[in-house]
Scaffold this motif. Structure first.
Motif, PDB file in Angstrom:
ATOM      1  N   SER A  72       0.646  -1.280  -0.115  1.00 22.76           N
ATOM      2  CA  SER A  72      -0.052  -0.004   0.091  1.00 22.76           C
ATOM      3  C   SER A  72       0.857   1.202  -0.067  1.00 22.76           C
ATOM      4  CB  SER A  72      -0.925   0.057   1.296  1.00 22.76           C
ATOM      5  OG  SER A  72      -1.552  -1.102   1.190  1.00 22.76           O
ATOM      6  N   SER A  84      -4.812   2.569   2.981  1.00 22.39           N
ATOM      7  CA  SER A  84      -4.196   2.708   4.346  1.00 22.39           C
ATOM      8  C   SER A  84      -3.189   1.930   4.645  1.00 22.39           C
ATOM      9  CB  SER A  84      -5.425   2.448   5.189  1.00 22.39           C
ATOM     10  OG  SER A  84      -6.171   1.191   4.990  1.00 22.39           O
ATOM     11  N   THR A  94      -3.953  -4.184   7.388  1.00 21.85           N
ATOM     12  CA  THR A  94      -4.948  -3.234   7.156  1.00 21.85           C
ATOM     13  C   THR A  94      -5.853  -3.531   5.915  1.00 21.85           C
ATOM     14  OG1 THR A  94      -3.148  -1.804   6.154  1.00 21.85           O
ATOM     15  CG2 THR A  94      -3.835  -1.262   8.473  1.00 21.85           C
ATOM     16  N   THR A  95      -5.094  -3.846   4.847  1.00 25.56           N
ATOM     17  CA  THR A  95      -6.018  -4.077   3.715  1.00 25.56           C
ATOM     18  C   THR A  95      -6.655  -5.547   3.597  1.00 25.56           C
ATOM     19  OG1 THR A  95      -4.241  -3.031   2.383  1.00 25.56           O
ATOM     20  CG2 THR A  95      -5.614  -4.384   1.134  1.00 25.56           C
ATOM     21  N   ASP A 123      -5.361  -2.423  -4.734  1.00 25.97           N
ATOM     22  CA  ASP A 123      -4.481  -2.857  -3.734  1.00 25.97           C
ATOM     23  C   ASP A 123      -5.310  -4.140  -3.296  1.00 25.97           C
ATOM     24  OD1 ASP A 123      -2.850  -3.203  -1.805  1.00 25.97           O
ATOM     25  OD2 ASP A 123      -3.630  -1.527  -0.480  1.00 25.97           O
TER      26      ASP A 123
HETATM   27 MG    MG Z   1      -1.726  -2.991   2.343  1.00 26.21          MG
END
Ligand code: MG
Ligand code: GDP
Length: 707
Positions: A72, A84, A94-95, A123
């Motif tokens: 990211s 993020s 987070t992803t 992403d």
């Molecule tokens: Mg990520």
């Protein structure tokens, strides 16, 4: 991360989403969430991003790699997105699922609507390589999804992971390859090609990128050969489906400035169009390499119009998630049916709205109700009404004509530009073979035929204005103009290229002549420089005329181009001479010349001065001889005493060609190299220097006596 999703969801759900909510999608849009649900808000997102009407003019890239490898972060640097990023303290993933965001527009580009500015970035959630099972299933599904939608897959990998054949990344790549083979099986007609763009992170620099990419390439080939390939594809090579590119990035934390610098370079490349220099080679070692140009090639594009992208992507996802075989051609067909129905329905709705009052009216009265009134007034009013309605209709038809004409112009321009570009890439031999005029004629009749076919559909019997003849005439004129302009631009590029070639060809010989200065057999300095120059320019012009011939340039265009090239080449020579006579340079050459005379005898043997030697005489003779060179250098003059026949060589300046005529004129004192003042100055400096050499020589005699 989660916040962005909730907000985008709730606002869009309320139906209050407007352009002002520009930070609604500040982290992009979560296309597929952690429950593997596909978002219903992609059309709204693309609309808000002004992409829905982009047609084919957009790109899609996706990133892959293990969890927390800075994916990211990378995307945010490359594309100005705000995906993020893992919080250093919390260190949790987070992803979730797959996010998508539009790359920030590069406003410095002259055309902000250019394709390079319409990039959609995905992403993709990574796996941490330890957990298997559920995770791996999602990995496979998202790989499939990314391959079906993206042109370029960025593979993010740590430097220290390179060569770990068993590592998590290789598992991922194996999945990508398998999945791609599956796709290809269903989609043999369209060449389904993608770029795997490896970004090697935390590159320390001990191992050169070339070695890293060789290692990776070996591993990739090994994975490929270990796959069991479906019938018919047993002998296929990895390069039949993928292009490869490798870049390395410095450590973001340890070398923050370098990291930014390198990502910015990469950022530019992602925004460049396909440059003519770009060439994808599938070398025998399997390492695809290309120049420093753009990244997206037309072959990677999935050819889904932007307004159909959401439906296509969600259809693809549904197939994947229900474990159905993914069949891209039929997905495309389904998409076409869906979108065409939708578009037709919109048109029909508009039409119905207009028509139904008339139909109602006709049913009720059986005709125009005005007919019962005063006959004269009625007829006048009826005529007004007719004109009024016809005017509206006419506007519509004329608008249609001009839209068709615009499209024809655009298609024509694109095609010819493309042909010129590929001719430039394929090298001299191939490019001189194609016939520009024939290509133009072909393309011209293709777009004109299409225009006629579609414009004639708008013909309304009895309405003279619905005839497309006029529009056609101006279209044809426009096309001719464009062809001429494109050819003109190409000729200019050609002149510029050849000028550059002349500059580099000329450099060495001119330097050599200035070093030689005098050469009894080959004439004076300017005789020789003039000869070298005319020969080099002659070759350049010849090359120009050959290429201009294949462009089918008119005689006048050729004359202008050749004249400009000669004129520019003269400028090149003048610049080179100027460089040679720059203070330090020329003084050094004079000194060499002087020392050759003074310190060496006729046989080139160094002199050892004895007190009895005529040292003063030798000195004066040498000094005077060298001093004589200064006026020689100061004016370009052949040994005959005449100026070089520049005007004859250049030929008459062609009349009436637009640009930089001033600059193209010949200056009054074209042949002056050093002005009066500069000559005096140079003599003084030279004498001073010669004196010093003399004194030194004198001293050496004295000291040799003393010994
Ligand atoms: Mg990520
Ligand atoms: P993702 O899970 O792959 O998307 O990774 P993130 O972008 O969320 O980053 C994970 C962590 O790695 C964050 O703490 C970043 O600050 C850190 N990070 C990002 N880029 C780099 C890099 O180039 N080198 C190193 N060593 N750490 C990085």
């Amino acid at each position: 991360g989660g916040g962005g999703h909730n907000r985008s969801g709730s606002i869009a759900r309320n139906g209050t989403h407007t352009k002002d909510d520009s930070d609604t999608y500040s982290n992009g849009i979560q296309v597929i969430d952690e429950n593997k649900e596909f978002t219903p808000y992609l059309p709204a997102y693309l609309t808000a991003q002004n992409l829905i009407t982009a047609g084919f003019s957009y790109h899609v890239v996706a990133v892959f790699g293990s969890q927390s490898t800075g994916k990211s972060t990378l995307l945010n640097h490359l594309f100005g997105t705000h995906f993020s990023v893992m919080d250093e303290q919390a260190r949790r993933q987070t992803t979730k699922g797959i996010w998508m965001s539009r790359a920030v527009e590069d406003t410095k580009k002259p055309d902000p609507r250019a394709m390079g500015n319409n990039i959609l970035v995905m992403d993709v959630e990574g796996t941490d390589g330890r957990e298997r099972g559920e995770d791996q299933d999602f990995e496979r599904k998202s790989a499939l999804f990314a391959l079906a939608t993206s042109e370029v897959l960025i593979v993010n990998i740590w430097e220290h992971q390179v060569g770990l054949y068993q590592g998590a990344n290789m598992g991922l790549l194996k999945t990508v390859f398998e999945v791609n083979l599956g796709l290809f099986l269903k989609d043999r007609s369209t060449t389904h090609r993608s770029l795997l763009f490896f970004v090697i992170r935390d590159h320390i620099g001990h191992t050169p990128l070339q070695n890293l990419s060789n290692t990776l390439m070996q591993d990739l080939n090994r994975i490929w050969s270990s796959l069991s390939k479906p019938p018919g594809l047993e002998d296929s090579k990895i390069n039949d489906f993928f292009d490869f590119e490798f870049v390395a990035l410095p450590h973001k934390i340890l070398q923050p400035e370098k990291f930014v610098e390198e990502t910015q370079k990469l950022r530019k490349r992602f925004r460049e169009g396909v440059s003519p220099e770009v060439e994808v080679m599938n070398g025998s070692n399997g390492v695809g390499q290309r120049g420093d140009g753009g990244i997206f090639l037309p072959a990677y594009h999935r050819r889904i119009p932007a307004d159909g992208f959401p439906h296509y992507a969600s259809g693809v996802w549904t197939q994947i998630i229900t474990n159905k075989d993914l069949d891209l051609p039929s997905q495309q067909e389904l998409l076409a049916q869906y979108r065409c129905d939708e578009i037709a329905a919109t048109c029909t709705a508009g039409f119905n709205e207009i028509m139904s009052p008339f139909e109602e009216q006709a049913k009720k009265t059986g005709g125009e109700s005005g007919g019962r009134y005063h006959k004269g007034v009625f007829e006048r009013k009826r005529e007004d009404l007719r004109e009024n309605l016809e005017g509206r209709l006419r506007g519509l038809v004329v608008g249609q004509f001009s839209a068709l004409s615009k499209r024809a112009v655009q298609e024509f321009t694109e095609e010819i530009t493309g042909i010129l570009k590929s001719a430039n890439t394929s090298g001299q031999s191939a490019s001189s073979n194609y016939d520009f005029a024939a290509v133009v004629n072909q393309t011209r009749s293709k777009v004109v035929d299409k225009f006629i076919a579609e414009a004639s559909e708008s013909y309304i019997p009895g309405a003279e204005w619905s005839n497309y003849e006029n529009e056609l005439t101006s279209l044809q004129a426009a096309l001719d103009e464009i062809a001429a302009r494109l050819r003109g631009e190409e000729m200019k590029r050609l002149v510029a290229r050849l000028e550059k070639a002349i500059r580099s060809k000329l450099a060495e010989p001119v330097e050599l002549e200035f070093r030689r200065m005098e050469d009894k057999e080959k004439g004076n300095l300017w005789d020789r420089v003039w000869k070298v120059w005319t020969e080099t320019v002659g070759e350049g012009v010849e090359g120009f005329l050959t290429r201009a011939g294949s462009l089918n340039a008119t005689e006048k265009e050729r004359d202008i181009g050749a004249w400009k090239l000669r004129k520019k080449a003269w400028g090149v020579l003048k610049a080179k001479i100027e460089e040679e006579v720059m203070e330090g340079n020329i003084l050094l050459k004079l000194r060499e010349n002087f020392e050759d005379r003074f310190r060496y005898d006729e046989q080139g043997v160094p002199r050892v001065w004895k007190p009895a030697d005529p040292i003063e005489q030798t000195y004066t003779a040498a000094r005077e001889a060298t001093l004589k060179l200064i006026p020689l250098i100061s004016r370009i003059r052949l040994s005959t005493g005449a100026e070089p026949p520049l005007t004859e060589f250049l030929g008459d300046p062609p009349t009436d060609f637009e640009e930089d005529v001033d600059e193209m004129g010949i200056a009054k004192d074209e042949f002056e190299v050093l002005g009066e003042a500069k000559q005096v100055d140079l003599s003084t400096r030279f004498k001073r220097m010669a004196d010093a050499v003399f004194v030194e020589a004198k001293r050496s005699t004295v000291s040799s006596v003393a010994e």
